[in-house]
Structures are given as C-alpha cells and as structure tokens.
Design an enzyme around this catalytic site. Structure first.
Site, PDB file in Angstrom:
ATOM      1  N   TYR A 157       0.754  -1.147   0.038  1.00  0.00           N
ATOM      2  CA  TYR A 157      -0.246  -0.032  -0.119  1.00  0.00           C
ATOM      3  C   TYR A 157       0.788   1.083   0.084  1.00  0.00           C
ATOM      4  CZ  TYR A 157      -3.245   3.578   1.746  1.00  0.00           C
ATOM      5  OH  TYR A 157      -3.926   4.695   1.894  1.00  0.00           O
TER       6      TYR A 157
HETATM    7  N1  LIG Z   1      -9.258   5.776   5.486  1.00  0.00           N
HETATM    8  C1  LIG Z   1      -7.815   6.199   5.724  1.00  0.00           C
HETATM    9  O1  LIG Z   1      -7.219   5.979   6.678  1.00  0.00           O
HETATM   10  C2  LIG Z   1      -7.015   6.865   4.662  1.00  0.00           C
HETATM   11  C3  LIG Z   1      -5.656   7.241   5.090  1.00  0.00           C
HETATM   12  C4  LIG Z   1      -4.997   7.588   3.864  1.00  0.00           C
HETATM   13  C5  LIG Z   1      -5.218   7.641   2.475  1.00  0.00           C
HETATM   14  N2  LIG Z   1      -6.538   6.951   2.273  1.00  0.00           N
HETATM   15  C6  LIG Z   1      -6.872   6.691   0.834  1.00  0.00           C
HETATM   16  O2  LIG Z   1      -8.016   7.533   0.606  1.00  0.00           O
HETATM   17  C7  LIG Z   1      -8.885   6.779  -0.100  1.00  0.00           C
HETATM   18  C8  LIG Z   1     -10.203   6.484   0.155  1.00  0.00           C
HETATM   19  O3  LIG Z   1     -10.016   5.756   1.521  1.00  0.00           O
HETATM   20  P1  LIG Z   1     -11.217   5.078   2.110  1.00  0.00           P
HETATM   21  O4  LIG Z   1     -10.963   4.716   3.521  1.00  0.00           O
HETATM   22  O5  LIG Z   1     -12.478   5.622   1.613  1.00  0.00           O
HETATM   23  O6  LIG Z   1     -11.164   3.538   1.398  1.00  0.00           O
HETATM   24  P2  LIG Z   1     -12.334   2.335   1.058  1.00  0.00           P
HETATM   25  O7  LIG Z   1     -11.709   1.158   1.156  1.00  0.00           O
HETATM   26  O8  LIG Z   1     -13.394   2.558   2.243  1.00  0.00           O
HETATM   27  O9  LIG Z   1     -12.959   2.845  -0.357  1.00  0.00           O
HETATM   28  C9  LIG Z   1     -12.471   2.607  -1.501  1.00  0.00           C
HETATM   29  C10 LIG Z   1     -13.540   2.624  -2.509  1.00  0.00           C
HETATM   30  O10 LIG Z   1     -12.825   2.573  -3.919  1.00  0.00           O
HETATM   31  C11 LIG Z   1     -13.468   1.422  -4.596  1.00  0.00           C
HETATM   32  N3  LIG Z   1     -12.712   0.781  -5.220  1.00  0.00           N
HETATM   33  C12 LIG Z   1     -11.641  -0.060  -5.047  1.00  0.00           C
HETATM   34  N4  LIG Z   1     -11.105  -1.035  -5.828  1.00  0.00           N
HETATM   35  C13 LIG Z   1     -11.638  -0.290  -7.123  1.00  0.00           C
HETATM   36  C14 LIG Z   1     -11.333  -0.242  -8.611  1.00  0.00           C
HETATM   37  N5  LIG Z   1     -10.632  -1.209  -9.019  1.00  0.00           N
HETATM   38  N6  LIG Z   1     -12.207   0.375  -9.421  1.00  0.00           N
HETATM   39  C15 LIG Z   1     -13.094   1.281  -8.794  1.00  0.00           C
HETATM   40  N7  LIG Z   1     -13.325   1.660  -7.707  1.00  0.00           N
HETATM   41  C16 LIG Z   1     -12.597   0.887  -6.471  1.00  0.00           C
HETATM   42  C17 LIG Z   1     -14.227   0.702  -3.471  1.00  0.00           C
HETATM   43  O11 LIG Z   1     -15.532   0.070  -3.977  1.00  0.00           O
HETATM   44  C18 LIG Z   1     -14.508   1.644  -2.441  1.00  0.00           C
HETATM   45  O12 LIG Z   1     -15.894   2.266  -2.759  1.00  0.00           O
HETATM   46  C19 LIG Z   1      -7.989   5.866  -0.943  1.00  0.00           C
HETATM   47  O13 LIG Z   1      -7.132   6.080  -1.985  1.00  0.00           O
HETATM   48  C20 LIG Z   1      -7.011   5.367   0.567  1.00  0.00           C
HETATM   49  O14 LIG Z   1      -5.781   4.680   0.065  1.00  0.00           O
HETATM   50  C21 LIG Z   1      -7.415   6.590   3.317  1.00  0.00           C
END
Ligand SMILES: NC(=O)c1ccc[n+]([C@@H]2O[C@H](COP(=O)([O-])OP(=O)(O)OC[C@H]3O[C@@H](n4cnc5c(N)ncnc54)[C@H](O)[C@@H]3O)[C@@H](O)[C@H]2O)c1
Length: 251
Positions: A157
């Site tokens: 990741y």
């Molecule tokens: N939540 C955290 O703590 C955090 C921290 C830093 C960065 N992020 C980043 O923020 C973003 C959102 O995080 P989150 O916590 O909402 O994640 P999450 O896993 O809850 O949601 C991810 C979304 O992406 C969609 N997705 C996954 N694979 C896909 C694909 N192949 N094509 C299209 N859509 C796809 C999923 O269906 C889902 O709706 C991500 O890029 C994550 O890396 C999150």
C-alpha cells in the site's frame, strides 16, 4: 446542467472518503460523477445527492481493467461535454490486513499496485480527452501520509501511494501544455463508516497522541483540501502534495 456548472469525477466514491468528498463537492455546486467498482454503491450515493437537490451521475468502473476504463470514459463522454476535475481516490485500502512485507502474497502485492497505482494512471489517461475539454481542469490524487512515515506492515500500500506521488509529479509536467494542474493530498488515518478490524482502538489513540491536532480525522477533514486543489484558489499550484494528517508528520 447549466453551461457554467463544473463536473468532477470522484473515483471510489461509493463509500468512505470518496463518498464524503462527492457529497460535499455536490453541496458546493459541482455536478459529481460517482465512479466506483461497486455499481450499487455508486447508484446509491448518486441518489443521495440528487434527492437533496444536487447533481450527480453514477458510473460503474473498475480502474484495474483497461476495457472497463475505456467503456466508462465512452459512457461519460455521451453524457457530459467535458470534465473540470478528477479526484483519483479509488484504492484497495480498507480491505487490506496488516502484515510484514515478507508475508505479503505475490498476488496481493500485484493487485494493490494494479489498482492503486496502475489504475490511477489508467483512468486518468482514459479521461484525458474530457479533461482537455475544460478551460482549467484539475486532478487531485489521493495518496497517503503513510508514505512520509514509512508506515510498517502495509508495504504494498505504501509503495503504491509513493508511486501515486511520483505519478503526480511527472504528469503535472506533461499536462502543463493543456493547462491541467495535478496535485496530491496525503491523508493520515481517517475514520470512515467502514469498520477496519486490523486497527485496534489503542493504535488509533496512539496515532492521535502523535498528531498536533489531537483528535481522529474524519472524511470531512479531507474535503476542504481536495476542494481547494480542484478550484481556482489553487490556480497557481501544480505538482505538489498537500499533507492532511493533523500534523502527524511535519515537513
Ligand atoms: N481511510 C484512511 O485512513 C486513509 C488514509 C490515507 C489515505 N486513504 C486513501 O483515501 C482513499 C479512500 O479511502 P477509504 O478509507 O474511503 O477507502 P475504502 O476502502 O473505504 O473505499 C475505497 C473505494 O474504492 C472503490 N474501489 C476499490 N477498487 C476499485 C477499482 N478497482 N475500481 C474502482 N473503484 C474501486 C471501492 O469500491 C470503495 O468504494 C484511498 O485512496 C485510500 O488509500 C485513506
């Protein structure tokens, strides 16, 4: 849609940070394209926005699949003349379990890179003709502050998000001639509506204690930064990362 309405695509907006971002961007007047692998979630978020007077379209897409990205771009081109913003938020994240890098199965490593990094590149290039149709398009890539701290036990990741930052820098140069700005945000750990069983309450508290802003982040903490980078107030900013981690890292 009025001629001055701006359209923004938010990938992965069927849930979590992407959903919160899409809902708030709609509240701020954007027409929002809810692009997600999960078509039901995308439709439900689009309904949520339109039922409260906002403008939204659902778009089913798998950013890890070239044919799906091409089809989604074609479908969108039949509905809008241009897009003014792209928030590359879709990633494999909440479903990942923590493990040392030597225990990550090869197929899991490849899948994370395929979605998070290659998928971001792929959907961006497929949507480029629509972005070029805007007078001042902006791309915001969602990376992670896990890169800055070298967060352990998520090596695939962290590597994928470091790649997203490099991609941001490189394509910001390549799109200069098109007047398209490209930036990234690096969130710290954000509590969303999706439970994450691999993070214990003690680990969440330890992170909060290490932040300068001593509370857990919520998705709404990200949205202002994304909206800023999408809009005219950041018109002289490109090829940058905006760190939104409550001061977990200072740089
Ligand atoms: N939540 C955290 O703590 C955090 C921290 C830093 C960065 N992020 C980043 O923020 C973003 C959102 O995080 P989150 O916590 O909402 O994640 P999450 O896993 O809850 O949601 C991810 C979304 O992406 C969609 N997705 C996954 N694979 C896909 C694909 N192949 N094509 C299209 N859509 C796809 C999923 O269906 C889902 O709706 C991500 O890029 C994550 O890396 C999150």
């Amino acid at each position: 849609m009025s001629s001055d309405e701006k359209t923004v695509v938010v990938t992965g907006s069927g849930q979590g940070i992407g959903r919160a971002t899409a809902v708030e961007l709609a509240r701020r007047g954007y027409q929002v394209v809810i692009a997600d692998l999960n078509a039901d979630h995308a439709a439900s978020v689009a309904d949520e926005i339109t039922s409260t007077g906002g403008s939204a379209l659902a778009l089913a897409v798998d950013i890890s699949d070239a044919d799906s990205c091409r089809a989604a771009s074609g479908e969108l081109a039949g509905k809008v003349e241009k897009i003014d913003g792209l928030v590359n938020n879709a990633a494999l994240f909440s479903t990942l379990t923590m493990k040392p890098f030597w225990e990550i199965p090869e197929d899991e490593w490849n899948r994370v890179l395929q979605v998070n990094l290659t998928g971001t590149w792929r959907i961006t290039k497929e949507l480029l003709p629509l972005l070029r149709g805007s007078a001042a398009a902006s791309i915001v890539n969602v990376a992670a502050s896990a890169v800055w701290i070298g967060r352990p036990n998520y090596a695939h990741y962290v590597a994928s998000k470091a790649g997203v930052i490099g991609l941001t820098y490189a394509i910001s140069r390549e799109l200069a001639g098109d007047g398209i700005r490209v930036n990234a945000v690096t969130p710290g750990s954000v509590q969303t509506e999706i439970p994450r069983h691999t993070i214990t309450p003690a680990q969440v508290q330890a992170q909060v204690d290490a932040q300068s802003v001593r509370r857990p982040a919520e998705p709404s903490d990200l949205v202002g930064a994304v909206a800023f980078l999408l809009g005219p107030d950041s018109g002289f900013i490109s090829g940058q990362t905006l760190n939104v981690d409550g001061g977990l890292t200072v740089r």
